[in-house]
Design an enzyme around this catalytic site. Structure first.
Site, PDB file in Angstrom:
ATOM      1  N   GLN A  69       5.834   4.660  13.463  1.00  0.00           N
ATOM      2  CA  GLN A  69       7.185   4.480  12.401  1.00  0.00           C
ATOM      3  C   GLN A  69       7.738   5.745  12.087  1.00  0.00           C
ATOM      4  OE1 GLN A  69       6.920   4.021   7.813  1.00  0.00           O
ATOM      5  NE2 GLN A  69       7.797   1.969   8.262  1.00  0.00           N
ATOM      6  N   CYS A  99      11.332   3.487   1.857  1.00  0.00           N
ATOM      7  CA  CYS A  99      10.628   4.298   1.211  1.00  0.00           C
ATOM      8  C   CYS A  99      11.262   4.887  -0.004  1.00  0.00           C
ATOM      9  CB  CYS A  99      10.196   5.861   2.029  1.00  0.00           C
ATOM     10  SG  CYS A  99       9.289   7.054   0.815  1.00  0.00           S
ATOM     11  N   LYS A 171      11.665  -1.614   8.584  1.00  0.00           N
ATOM     12  CA  LYS A 171      10.786  -1.975   7.315  1.00  0.00           C
ATOM     13  C   LYS A 171      11.572  -1.406   5.997  1.00  0.00           C
ATOM     14  CE  LYS A 171       6.122  -1.789   5.093  1.00  0.00           C
ATOM     15  NZ  LYS A 171       6.371  -0.792   3.830  1.00  0.00           N
ATOM     16  N   HIS A 199       9.300  -5.515   1.992  1.00  0.00           N
ATOM     17  CA  HIS A 199       8.531  -5.453   0.586  1.00  0.00           C
ATOM     18  C   HIS A 199       9.312  -5.920  -0.522  1.00  0.00           C
ATOM     19  CE1 HIS A 199       6.531  -2.256  -2.294  1.00  0.00           C
ATOM     20  NE2 HIS A 199       6.328  -3.537  -2.601  1.00  0.00           N
ATOM     21  N   GLY A 257      -1.313  -3.529   2.891  1.00  0.00           N
ATOM     22  CA  GLY A 257      -1.447  -2.403   2.709  1.00  0.00           C
ATOM     23  C   GLY A 257      -2.461  -1.789   1.641  1.00  0.00           C
ATOM     24  N   ARG A 258      -2.216  -1.630   0.442  1.00  0.00           N
ATOM     25  CA  ARG A 258      -2.872  -1.011  -0.519  1.00  0.00           C
ATOM     26  C   ARG A 258      -4.673  -1.806  -0.438  1.00  0.00           C
ATOM     27  NH1 ARG A 258       0.774  -1.110  -5.437  1.00  0.00           N
ATOM     28  NH2 ARG A 258       1.256  -3.009  -4.366  1.00  0.00           N
TER      29      ARG A 258
HETATM   30  C1  LIG Z   1      -0.157   5.543  -0.161  1.00  0.00           C
HETATM   31  C2  LIG Z   1       1.168   4.779   0.338  1.00  0.00           C
HETATM   32  C3  LIG Z   1       1.705   5.366   1.390  1.00  0.00           C
HETATM   33  C4  LIG Z   1       2.785   4.713   1.825  1.00  0.00           C
HETATM   34  N1  LIG Z   1       3.456   4.937   3.008  1.00  0.00           N
HETATM   35  C5  LIG Z   1       4.322   4.318   3.756  1.00  0.00           C
HETATM   36  C6  LIG Z   1       5.042   4.649   4.886  1.00  0.00           C
HETATM   37  O1  LIG Z   1       4.704   5.665   5.492  1.00  0.00           O
HETATM   38  N2  LIG Z   1       6.091   3.728   5.425  1.00  0.00           N
HETATM   39  C7  LIG Z   1       6.527   2.660   4.909  1.00  0.00           C
HETATM   40  O2  LIG Z   1       6.984   1.669   5.285  1.00  0.00           O
HETATM   41  N3  LIG Z   1       5.607   2.007   3.749  1.00  0.00           N
HETATM   42  C8  LIG Z   1       4.760   3.006   3.076  1.00  0.00           C
HETATM   43  N4  LIG Z   1       4.141   2.602   1.832  1.00  0.00           N
HETATM   44  C9  LIG Z   1       4.710   0.932   1.526  1.00  0.00           C
HETATM   45  C10 LIG Z   1       3.535   0.080   2.006  1.00  0.00           C
HETATM   46  O3  LIG Z   1       3.471  -0.108   3.585  1.00  0.00           O
HETATM   47  C11 LIG Z   1       3.416  -1.203   1.361  1.00  0.00           C
HETATM   48  O4  LIG Z   1       5.076  -1.726   1.825  1.00  0.00           O
HETATM   49  C12 LIG Z   1       3.438  -1.244  -0.155  1.00  0.00           C
HETATM   50  O5  LIG Z   1       2.382  -0.606  -0.453  1.00  0.00           O
HETATM   51  C13 LIG Z   1       3.228  -2.715  -0.533  1.00  0.00           C
HETATM   52  O6  LIG Z   1       2.317  -3.610   0.098  1.00  0.00           O
HETATM   53  P1  LIG Z   1       0.720  -3.950  -0.621  1.00  0.00           P
HETATM   54  O7  LIG Z   1       1.261  -4.360  -1.917  1.00  0.00           O
HETATM   55  O8  LIG Z   1       0.236  -4.577   0.380  1.00  0.00           O
HETATM   56  O9  LIG Z   1       0.207  -2.467  -0.538  1.00  0.00           O
HETATM   57  C14 LIG Z   1       2.915   3.199   1.469  1.00  0.00           C
HETATM   58  C15 LIG Z   1       2.446   2.884   0.378  1.00  0.00           C
HETATM   59  C16 LIG Z   1       1.309   3.564  -0.149  1.00  0.00           C
HETATM   60  C17 LIG Z   1       0.634   2.971  -1.315  1.00  0.00           C
END
Ligand SMILES: Cc1cc2nc3c(=O)[nH]c(=O)nc-3n(C[C@H](O)[C@H](O)[C@H](O)COP(=O)(O)O)c2cc1C
Length: 344
Positions: A69, A99, A171, A199, A257-258
């Protein structure tokens, strides 16, 4: 491989500071998701940054499609970044347009691009045409990157047999301050990207409220007559929920993700024993030292906190692991707990 989304996929979402090579290796081994995403890396840093800025793109050996990415604004840097990603043998490139961090979005990159669809489309087209040029022989040339980066590429590349196809995906979020799925996703679809992961929150929401899957579904309807896959994302806490979302909202897949933090087993619906959790924490530390020896071990401590939850001794394990700097320190701390937690 014609692409990473030939069936309904459940994948690991990109997370800065989290989804590095060691975490991806652990997730791959214990969760076997369908696709893995790296942390994001700025295209400008790829061109001008130090060797260490390339750490997010260190490759772990894996059969699972792994997507690099990137984010940023500068079109010439996107060309060089795409060539680097191709050289490294990734299975696709994903452009971050979601982001919400001030340092990124307020400069117009990441989710900032939602307010600048014409530049977003130029970025996608630049990456897509760079792949066509690459097929016609275009390669990184000396002088375009620091010489040490060419050496780094040689050491880190995983050769793919023949690259006929290089999925370019996006994304993003459902909007900037309100949901604008209809117009924003229509703009992206004009470029015919391989996939769009959405998202279900706006930039303004950051991580507040719930991910809005009805808004994500609007993108599914918009993409119906296109070849673009629509992947949903936000708040999924189990493989069961992931499958339900795919079915209910007619998606091509979802990213988690989380909920994968300290829990690579989520993709397989396995509940690990405390002993297994600590064994995998130790293995994670070993992978980190092996794959990213120049990385900062401190970045692993949060993973140890995530693994050390929900069992007897968890708090004391967690506290002790907050000061470690090497694999052998982790082992010394964990060895007594392995004896205490050993399964009969
Ligand atoms: C610590 C952290 C770092 C993240 N870094 C990125 C990233 O580098 N690129 C990206 O597209 N999304 C990033 N995200 C967003 C996640 O990919 C995801 O879209 C978001 O957390 C919602 O999904 P979830 O509820 O399953 O965590 C990040 C999220 C967190 C919590």
């Amino acid at each position: 491989m014609a692409g990473w989304c030939n069936k309904k996929v459940i994948g690991l979402s990109p997370m800065d500071g989290v989804t590095d090579a060691s975490f991806r290796a652990i997730i791959d081994k214990y969760g076997s998701p369908d696709v893995l995403f790296t942390e994001f890396l700025s295209v400008e840093a790829i061109v001008n940054g130090s060797i260490n800025s390339l750490l997010p793109f260190v490759r772990e050996k894996s059969e699972t499609p792994t997507i690099a990415q990137v984010y940023g604004l500068d079109l010439p840097s996107y060309i060089l970044a795409t060539l680097l990603v191709l050289e490294l043998g990734f299975d696709g490139i994903d452009i971050n347009m979601g982001c919400p961090a001030k340092s990124i979005a307020y400069h117009g990159a990441g989710a900032g691009l939602i307010q600048n669809p014409s530049h977003a489309k130029q970025i996608i087209k630049t990456v897509q045409t760079t792949f066509l040029d690459w097929k016609n022989g275009l390669r990184l040339k000396s002088g375009q990157l620091k010489p040490a980066k060419f050496e780094w590429i040689k050491q880190n590349r995983i050769k793919r047999s023949k690259i006929d196809n290089f999925p370019v995906s996006i994304k993003t979020r459902i909007g900037y301050d309100t949901s604008t799925v209809q117009s924003w996703i229509s703009h992206l679809l004009e470029c015919e990207p391989y996939a769009i992961t959405i998202h279900g929150r706006t930039l303004k929401q950051m991580y507040k409220d719930k991910s809005d899957w009805n808004e994500i579904h609007k993108a599914v309807v918009l993409a119906k007559n296109s070849n673009t896959k629509i992947i949903g994302n936000g708040d999924i806490k189990s493989a069961g929920q992931a499958n339900n979302k795919i079915k209910k909202y007619d998606l091509d897949g979802v990213l988690i993700g989380r909920a994968s933090m300290g829990n690579p087993w989520i993709f397989k619906s396995i509940v690990p024993t405390p002993y297994t959790r600590l064994t995998v924490a130790l293995e994670h530390a070993r992978q980190f030292e092996k794959l990213t020896p120049s990385g900062n071990f401190q970045s692993l401590r949060k993973h140890f906190a995530w693994y050390s939850k929900g069992f007897d001794y968890a708090a004391s394990v967690r506290n002790k692991l907050m000061h470690v700097n090497t694999y052998s320190e982790v082992k010394t701390i964990l060895d007594p707990y392995f004896l205490l937690l050993k399964e009969k």
